[in-house]
Design an enzyme around this catalytic site. Sequence first.
Site, PDB file in Angstrom:
ATOM      1  N   ARG A  59      35.620  31.279  36.296  1.00 19.23           N
ATOM      2  CA  ARG A  59      35.324  31.659  37.680  1.00 19.23           C
ATOM      3  C   ARG A  59      34.498  30.565  38.367  1.00 19.23           C
ATOM      4  O   ARG A  59      34.675  30.294  39.552  1.00 19.23           O
ATOM      5  CB  ARG A  59      34.590  33.009  37.683  1.00 19.23           C
ATOM      6  CG  ARG A  59      34.579  33.698  39.027  1.00 19.23           C
ATOM      7  CD  ARG A  59      34.167  35.141  38.905  1.00 19.23           C
ATOM      8  NE  ARG A  59      32.825  35.306  38.371  1.00 19.23           N
ATOM      9  CZ  ARG A  59      32.276  36.459  38.012  1.00 19.23           C
ATOM     10  NH1 ARG A  59      32.967  37.591  38.136  1.00 19.23           N
ATOM     11  NH2 ARG A  59      31.055  36.533  37.536  1.00 19.23           N
ATOM     12  N   LYS A 104      32.037  33.257  43.853  1.00 15.75           N
ATOM     13  CA  LYS A 104      30.608  33.596  43.935  1.00 15.75           C
ATOM     14  C   LYS A 104      29.883  32.566  44.795  1.00 15.75           C
ATOM     15  O   LYS A 104      29.016  31.816  44.326  1.00 15.75           O
ATOM     16  CB  LYS A 104      29.999  33.710  42.539  1.00 15.75           C
ATOM     17  CG  LYS A 104      30.266  35.103  41.951  1.00 15.75           C
ATOM     18  CD  LYS A 104      29.591  35.320  40.631  1.00 15.75           C
ATOM     19  CE  LYS A 104      28.214  35.888  40.770  1.00 15.75           C
ATOM     20  NZ  LYS A 104      28.171  37.318  41.107  1.00 15.75           N
ATOM     21  N   GLU A 106      34.659  46.773  47.444  1.00 15.93           N
ATOM     22  CA  GLU A 106      33.725  46.822  46.320  1.00 15.93           C
ATOM     23  C   GLU A 106      32.329  47.122  46.829  1.00 15.93           C
ATOM     24  O   GLU A 106      32.093  47.211  48.038  1.00 15.93           O
ATOM     25  CB  GLU A 106      33.752  45.523  45.524  1.00 15.93           C
ATOM     26  CG  GLU A 106      33.448  44.290  46.331  1.00 15.93           C
ATOM     27  CD  GLU A 106      33.576  43.017  45.502  1.00 15.93           C
ATOM     28  OE1 GLU A 106      33.101  43.003  44.366  1.00 15.93           O
ATOM     29  OE2 GLU A 106      34.125  42.037  46.019  1.00 15.93           O
TER      30      GLU A 106
HETATM   31  C1  LIG Z   1      30.302  40.950  44.814  1.00 18.41           C
HETATM   32  C2  LIG Z   1      30.341  41.232  43.368  1.00 18.41           C
HETATM   33  N1  LIG Z   1      31.343  41.986  42.879  1.00 18.41           N
HETATM   34  C3  LIG Z   1      31.446  42.260  41.575  1.00 18.41           C
HETATM   35  C4  LIG Z   1      30.527  41.783  40.665  1.00 18.41           C
HETATM   36  C5  LIG Z   1      30.696  42.079  39.215  1.00 18.41           C
HETATM   37  O1  LIG Z   1      31.116  40.930  38.523  1.00 18.41           O
HETATM   38  P1  LIG Z   1      30.766  40.727  36.993  1.00 18.41           P
HETATM   39  O2  LIG Z   1      31.273  41.921  36.277  1.00 18.41           O
HETATM   40  O3  LIG Z   1      31.462  39.467  36.606  1.00 18.41           O
HETATM   41  O4  LIG Z   1      29.289  40.607  36.915  1.00 18.41           O
HETATM   42  C6  LIG Z   1      29.454  41.008  41.127  1.00 18.41           C
HETATM   43  C7  LIG Z   1      28.429  40.521  40.207  1.00 18.41           C
HETATM   44  O5  LIG Z   1      28.502  39.444  39.723  1.00 18.41           O
HETATM   45  C8  LIG Z   1      29.373  40.711  42.498  1.00 18.41           C
HETATM   46  O6  LIG Z   1      28.372  39.958  42.971  1.00 18.41           O
END
Ligand SMILES: Cc1ncc(COP(=O)(O)O)c(C=O)c1O
Length: 338
Positions: free
Chosen positions: A81, A183, A219
Amino acid sequence: MEKIDWDILGFNVVETKSMFKATCKQGETWQAGALVPYGTIELSPAAGVLNYGQGCFEGTKAFRTANNRVVLFRIDLNAKRMAVSTKRLCIPEMNKTFFINAVKETVLDNIDYVPPYNKGTLYVRPIVWGTAPAIGVKPVEEYTFMVFVSPVGPYFKGGVRPLHLKINKDYHRAAPKGIGNIKAIGNYSASLYPLTKAKSEGYDEVLYLDAKDDTFLEEVGTANLFLIKDKKLMTPQLGGSILAGVTRDSVLKIAKDKLGLDIIETDITLNELYNSDEAFCTGTAVSVSPVGSITDDDGVHSLSDGNIGPYTMKLKELLVGIQREDIDDDFGWLFPIE
Ligand SMILES: Cc1ncc(COP(=O)(O)O)c(C=O)c1O
């Protein structure tokens, strides 16, 4: 090292021994890097990150397990990612092996800060910024990558409890064809105002709808969303504006392989959520957190009678069980630190 009271850890920054640092120029590849003492950094006021938000990060955790070793969880997916995020922001694309080695080195050097088994985790934050100056809008010439860590406890105050989510149709998190699927630091600055507003009204987090029609679930601010209906596990499909969570992928695989649930990744409406048997959100920081209610313009919609649903509980136990080696890691998801 100052003594840490592992029993009162929250989700805060605790200074540790060291952090990893590397730099890379535009057009070159990430290679050398080193551990330096944890501390502040100097930046030009014209740094690309400060002026135009050229920066992205990752979030993962190191766990002390029942076998008394320290492991990382699916760090290969964070590496993947990070490569996608850096490419999208015109930052020299992060090499996956370089990324994983930097994370492992940082955790190993700060191993004393990994909380004891069952007392918390070591949150790991790899982050990369444009550090060279720019006054015109463009990708800058030089970048700094750092990895710092912090021992943490539960993300939400009060530990595992049903969360209260707020839908505010005045704000979107991310748009189609934008940067919601990476991210990027800017995604989080955009979320601060609606989050602060929701918290001041007593909610735990914001639940976002799709930016095109305000119809489908996207989300939660820092987590992916799931619902369960008639033994089907449903989650919004990844369309470009949703972050592909590592925990999301893990829960989908666990639900299918260990619980025999049907997995459906699709567009989901609010009504489907309100009529679900259970709902929960997932993320590195929040783990598997049950959703207790959703409030929209029409009022409060309670789920699971305010309790933690049985499938939610089971999925959490299985995920955390693998991460802490209470149960076997059949999927090959753990990366021991040695
Ligand atoms: C916007 C967002 N969605 C989903 C997630 C969940 O991702 P992960 O399971 O890789 O931590 C995160 C956290 O990292 C996030 O910041």
